[in-house]
Design a protein around this motif. Structure first.
Motif, PDB file in Angstrom:
ATOM      1  N   SER A  64     -14.954  99.543  75.043  1.00 50.18           N
ATOM      2  CA  SER A  64     -16.031  99.059  75.831  1.00 50.18           C
ATOM      3  C   SER A  64     -15.581  98.470  77.020  1.00 50.18           C
ATOM      4  CB  SER A  64     -16.077  97.495  74.801  1.00 50.18           C
ATOM      5  OG  SER A  64     -17.455  96.641  75.325  1.00 50.18           O
ATOM      6  N   ASP A  65     -15.217  98.267  77.469  1.00 48.73           N
ATOM      7  CA  ASP A  65     -14.806  97.535  78.768  1.00 48.73           C
ATOM      8  C   ASP A  65     -14.784  98.859  79.647  1.00 48.73           C
ATOM      9  OD1 ASP A  65     -14.018  94.668  77.883  1.00 48.73           O
ATOM     10  OD2 ASP A  65     -11.674  95.551  78.188  1.00 48.73           O
ATOM     11  N   ALA A  66     -14.306  99.764  79.448  1.00 45.44           N
ATOM     12  CA  ALA A  66     -14.591 101.302  80.137  1.00 45.44           C
ATOM     13  C   ALA A  66     -16.336 101.637  80.493  1.00 45.44           C
ATOM     14  CB  ALA A  66     -13.878 102.337  79.595  1.00 45.44           C
ATOM     15  N   ASN A  67     -16.872 101.424  79.221  1.00 41.55           N
ATOM     16  CA  ASN A  67     -18.041 101.601  79.478  1.00 41.55           C
ATOM     17  C   ASN A  67     -19.071 100.348  80.484  1.00 41.55           C
ATOM     18  OD1 ASN A  67     -20.650 102.976  78.874  1.00 41.55           O
ATOM     19  ND2 ASN A  67     -20.626 101.776  77.222  1.00 41.55           N
ATOM     20  N   LYS A  68     -18.500  99.452  80.105  1.00 40.00           N
ATOM     21  CA  LYS A  68     -19.343  98.390  81.066  1.00 40.00           C
ATOM     22  C   LYS A  68     -19.291  98.497  83.200  1.00 40.00           C
ATOM     23  CE  LYS A  68     -18.715  94.281  78.225  1.00 40.00           C
ATOM     24  NZ  LYS A  68     -18.150  93.284  77.546  1.00 40.00           N
ATOM     25  N   THR A  71     -16.060 102.907  83.974  1.00 40.19           N
ATOM     26  CA  THR A  71     -14.575 103.938  84.273  1.00 40.19           C
ATOM     27  C   THR A  71     -14.817 104.995  82.456  1.00 40.19           C
ATOM     28  OG1 THR A  71     -13.787 101.539  84.845  1.00 40.19           O
ATOM     29  CG2 THR A  71     -12.361 103.700  84.460  1.00 40.19           C
ATOM     30  N   LYS A  72     -14.235 105.904  83.188  1.00 42.52           N
ATOM     31  CA  LYS A  72     -13.905 107.201  82.517  1.00 42.52           C
ATOM     32  C   LYS A  72     -11.735 106.742  81.757  1.00 42.52           C
ATOM     33  CE  LYS A  72     -16.541 110.910  82.677  1.00 42.52           C
ATOM     34  NZ  LYS A  72     -17.350 112.368  81.972  1.00 42.52           N
ATOM     35  N   VAL A  73     -11.931 106.679  80.762  1.00 38.39           N
ATOM     36  CA  VAL A  73     -10.571 106.366  79.964  1.00 38.39           C
ATOM     37  C   VAL A  73     -10.441 107.637  79.334  1.00 38.39           C
ATOM     38  CG1 VAL A  73      -8.815 105.297  79.176  1.00 38.39           C
ATOM     39  CG2 VAL A  73     -10.710 104.062  80.323  1.00 38.39           C
ATOM     40  N   THR A  74      -9.106 108.572  79.044  1.00 38.29           N
ATOM     41  CA  THR A  74      -9.010 109.579  78.706  1.00 38.29           C
ATOM     42  C   THR A  74      -8.462 109.076  77.478  1.00 38.29           C
ATOM     43  OG1 THR A  74      -6.423 109.345  79.577  1.00 38.29           O
ATOM     44  CG2 THR A  74      -8.559 111.067  80.580  1.00 38.29           C
TER      45      THR A  74
END
Length: 160
Positions: A64-68, A71-74
């Motif tokens: 959720s934080d990455a989406n906000k 940011t791409k997170v593997t």
């Protein structure tokens, strides 16, 4: 749980001078070990559930934080962030400790099963007159090895 385990570990010692008492106490001791084992397994399962629940919440929050922030997170990065979480490490450590207790209690339970076999064998030897209570009270050095082995051989033939 550790104190209970330490108390019950004393049960594996057989008082060869009081086999009657050993037989009387065995069922109660074995039951207590079974109850402790059940509690430990339940606690381990609870810790495992807590770990999975926390992992799911952390995974959701990280995504959720990455989406906000776009940011791409593997997947490996998400897994690493979960593992590095303090609460996750705390529950993971508790799980490892409880799992160790489960294995120790399981080992104690197996030892008591062997003790049951041994007490049964001694009972059979006593009933069949191959040994007497006096010979049980003697030390191993006092027993004649050949007589004992011969008694075991005869008893095993009778059981077949």
């Amino acid at each position: 749980m550790e104190n209970e385990l330490k108390q019950l570990e004393k049960c594996i010692i057989t008082d060869k001078n009081d086999l009657g008492n050993e037989c009387e106490q065995f069922s109660e001791q074995f039951y207590k070990i079974g109850v402790l084992f059940t509690k430990a397994v339940s606690l381990r399962d609870e810790c495992e559930k807590d770990l999975k629940d926390l992992e799911a919440v952390l995974d959701r929050d990280i995504r959720s934080d990455a989406n906000k922030t776009n940011t791409k997170v593997t997947e490996p990065a998400i897994k690493n962030l979960i593992i590095l979480n303090g609460k996750y490490q705390e529950i993971s450590e508790k799980y490892l400790q409880v799992n160790k207790q489960v294995k120790l209690i399981e080992n104690l339970k197996r030892t008591m099963e062997k003790k049951a076999d041994m007490l049964g064998l001694l009972k059979d030897l006593l009933i069949n007159g191959f040994i007497t209570m006096n010979s049980v009270k003697k030390s191993k050095k006092d027993l004649k090895e050949n007589d004992f082995n011969e008694s075991l051989t005869i008893l095993s033939k009778e059981r077949k």
